[in-house]
Design an enzyme around this catalytic site. Sequence first.
Site, mmCIF file in Angstrom:
data_model
loop_
_atom_site.group_PDB
_atom_site.id
_atom_site.type_symbol
_atom_site.label_atom_id
_atom_site.label_comp_id
_atom_site.label_asym_id
_atom_site.label_seq_id
_atom_site.Cartn_x
_atom_site.Cartn_y
_atom_site.Cartn_z
ATOM 1 C CG LEU A 223 63.576 34.769 39.617
ATOM 2 C CD1 LEU A 223 62.341 34.142 38.995
ATOM 3 C CD2 LEU A 223 64.730 33.768 39.647
ATOM 4 N N GLY A 224 64.997 39.136 38.806
ATOM 5 C CA GLY A 224 65.357 40.259 37.934
ATOM 6 C C GLY A 224 64.431 41.427 38.150
ATOM 7 N N GLY B 86 62.597 44.737 36.073
ATOM 8 C CA GLY B 86 62.305 45.374 34.797
ATOM 9 C C GLY B 86 61.892 46.810 35.029
ATOM 10 C CB VAL C 139 60.599 38.745 37.965
ATOM 11 C CG1 VAL C 139 60.126 37.304 37.847
ATOM 12 C CG2 VAL C 139 59.971 39.603 36.877
ATOM 13 C CE1 TYR D 153 56.366 50.180 32.242
ATOM 14 C CE2 TYR D 153 56.906 48.028 31.313
ATOM 15 C CZ TYR D 153 56.658 49.378 31.145
ATOM 16 O OH TYR D 153 56.704 49.920 29.904
ATOM 17 N N GLY D 154 58.704 46.707 37.564
ATOM 18 C CA GLY D 154 58.647 46.010 38.850
ATOM 19 C C GLY D 154 59.645 44.886 38.912
ATOM 20 C CG ASP E 7 57.864 44.189 25.841
ATOM 21 O OD1 ASP E 7 58.762 44.787 25.213
ATOM 22 O OD2 ASP E 7 57.806 44.170 27.081
HETATM 23 P P1 ATP Z 1 60.830 45.193 30.827
HETATM 24 O O1 ATP Z 1 60.480 45.702 32.169
HETATM 25 O O2 ATP Z 1 61.258 46.288 29.902
HETATM 26 O O3 ATP Z 1 59.768 44.327 30.255
HETATM 27 P P2 ATP Z 1 62.338 42.818 31.487
HETATM 28 O O4 ATP Z 1 61.642 41.848 30.587
HETATM 29 O O5 ATP Z 1 63.798 42.574 31.708
HETATM 30 O O6 ATP Z 1 62.172 44.290 30.962
HETATM 31 P P3 ATP Z 1 60.740 41.842 33.634
HETATM 32 O O7 ATP Z 1 59.721 41.292 32.717
HETATM 33 O O8 ATP Z 1 60.264 42.524 34.870
HETATM 34 O O9 ATP Z 1 61.647 42.899 32.897
HETATM 35 O O10 ATP Z 1 61.719 40.655 34.019
HETATM 36 C C1 ATP Z 1 62.894 40.847 34.769
HETATM 37 C C2 ATP Z 1 63.786 39.616 34.651
HETATM 38 O O11 ATP Z 1 63.221 38.550 35.395
HETATM 39 C C3 ATP Z 1 63.937 39.080 33.231
HETATM 40 O O12 ATP Z 1 64.996 39.698 32.562
HETATM 41 C C4 ATP Z 1 64.187 37.586 33.454
HETATM 42 O O13 ATP Z 1 65.581 37.363 33.547
HETATM 43 C C5 ATP Z 1 63.521 37.299 34.799
HETATM 44 N N1 ATP Z 1 62.277 36.527 34.612
HETATM 45 C C6 ATP Z 1 61.076 37.000 34.216
HETATM 46 N N2 ATP Z 1 60.148 36.043 34.169
HETATM 47 C C7 ATP Z 1 60.766 34.890 34.549
HETATM 48 C C8 ATP Z 1 60.336 33.518 34.686
HETATM 49 N N3 ATP Z 1 59.089 33.146 34.432
HETATM 50 N N4 ATP Z 1 61.250 32.611 35.083
HETATM 51 C C9 ATP Z 1 62.527 32.994 35.330
HETATM 52 N N5 ATP Z 1 62.989 34.251 35.205
HETATM 53 C C10 ATP Z 1 62.128 35.204 34.827
#
Ligand code: ATP
Length: 303
Positions: A10-11, A13, A18, A15-16, A126
């Site tokens: 899904l994405g 970030g 998703v 730190y890892g 955050d």
């Molecule tokens: P950071 O690492 O700086 O917090 P971030 O929020 O983009 O940045 P992640 O929290 O790892 O990083 O999330 C990565 C991506 O995964 C998000 O941008 C979002 O699009 C997707 N994502 C996260 N949680 C969910 C969820 N519960 N349902 C659907 N998509 C999600």
Amino acid sequence: MDDLELLDELGKGAYGTVRKVRHTKTGVEMAMKEIRLELDDAKLNAIIMELDILHRATEPQIVEFYGAFFIESCVYYCMEFMDAGSLENLYDGRCSVPEDVLARIVGKTVRGLRFLKDELQIMHRDVKPTNILINRRGEVKLCDFGVSGQLEKSLAKTNIGCQSYMAPERIKGEYQNMLGTYTVASDVWSLGLSIVETTMGTYPYPPETYSNVFAQLQAIVHGDPPQLPDSYSETARDFVARCLEKVPSRRATYAQMLEHPWLLGDEARGLDGVDMRGWVKQALMRKAARKEREREQQNDAAA
Ligand code: ATP
Ligand code: MG
């Protein structure tokens, strides 16, 4: 992990990763966040215990928590899958979010933040467009708030990246070794910045306009705060200006925000008064079309 079937990514970030996963026994689809931490088992256990308070975070504006576990040095955190992704995924260039939709998203976000503060006694820490999630039903929910002090400490070493949503007082505090007056008002700044980003289609302090991260942070601390584009109403612009007050004590509180004419106006429109489903659908279609165009351009370039 044996109970989970791994589906799409899904994405990613800082730190890892998703991933979408399916709990095979129940068929429930979830989002699983993997956070890589170099910690011993005792610390990892402490994080899992701290995350447990998330089971109390049952509120429409908070992403549902299903549980967490760790394997080797990774924490795996399972939450509700939001099928339209984050707010960042849905905005598309300048003023792509109509004012009534924007007010609805902000109203929901403020309610979520107030819940965290009043019911769980925590700050978010955050707030940014990628941590405001949306689904096709038009629901808006917060994720990734600072519930675990141990997790926070373990992440703290990484740098703050090129898009800082930190309030001026928090940036100053980082330079003074984390002693800044960092309170719930700092989340309000981050919210203001996220609203402006959503309406401009880009992060308001674009890294490419500064020679280095220090110059960029200086602009946040010493420059004028960003504003909502002119095409939004005076009321909306006033609301955002109240969030982006440089001095934290002058910034709006959640109670004041919910009493602000902009959010009162949203409340008055009622449940069916804003076509959130329609907007999400359109935004996802725009995004799919954009991806398709990019793919075609890449193919043309390759040919
Ligand atoms: P950071 O690492 O700086 O917090 P971030 O929020 O983009 O940045 P992640 O929290 O790892 O990083 O999330 C990565 C991506 O995964 C998000 O941008 C979002 O699009 C997707 N994502 C996260 N949680 C969910 C969820 N519960 N349902 C659907 N998509 C999600
Ligand atoms: Mg996130």
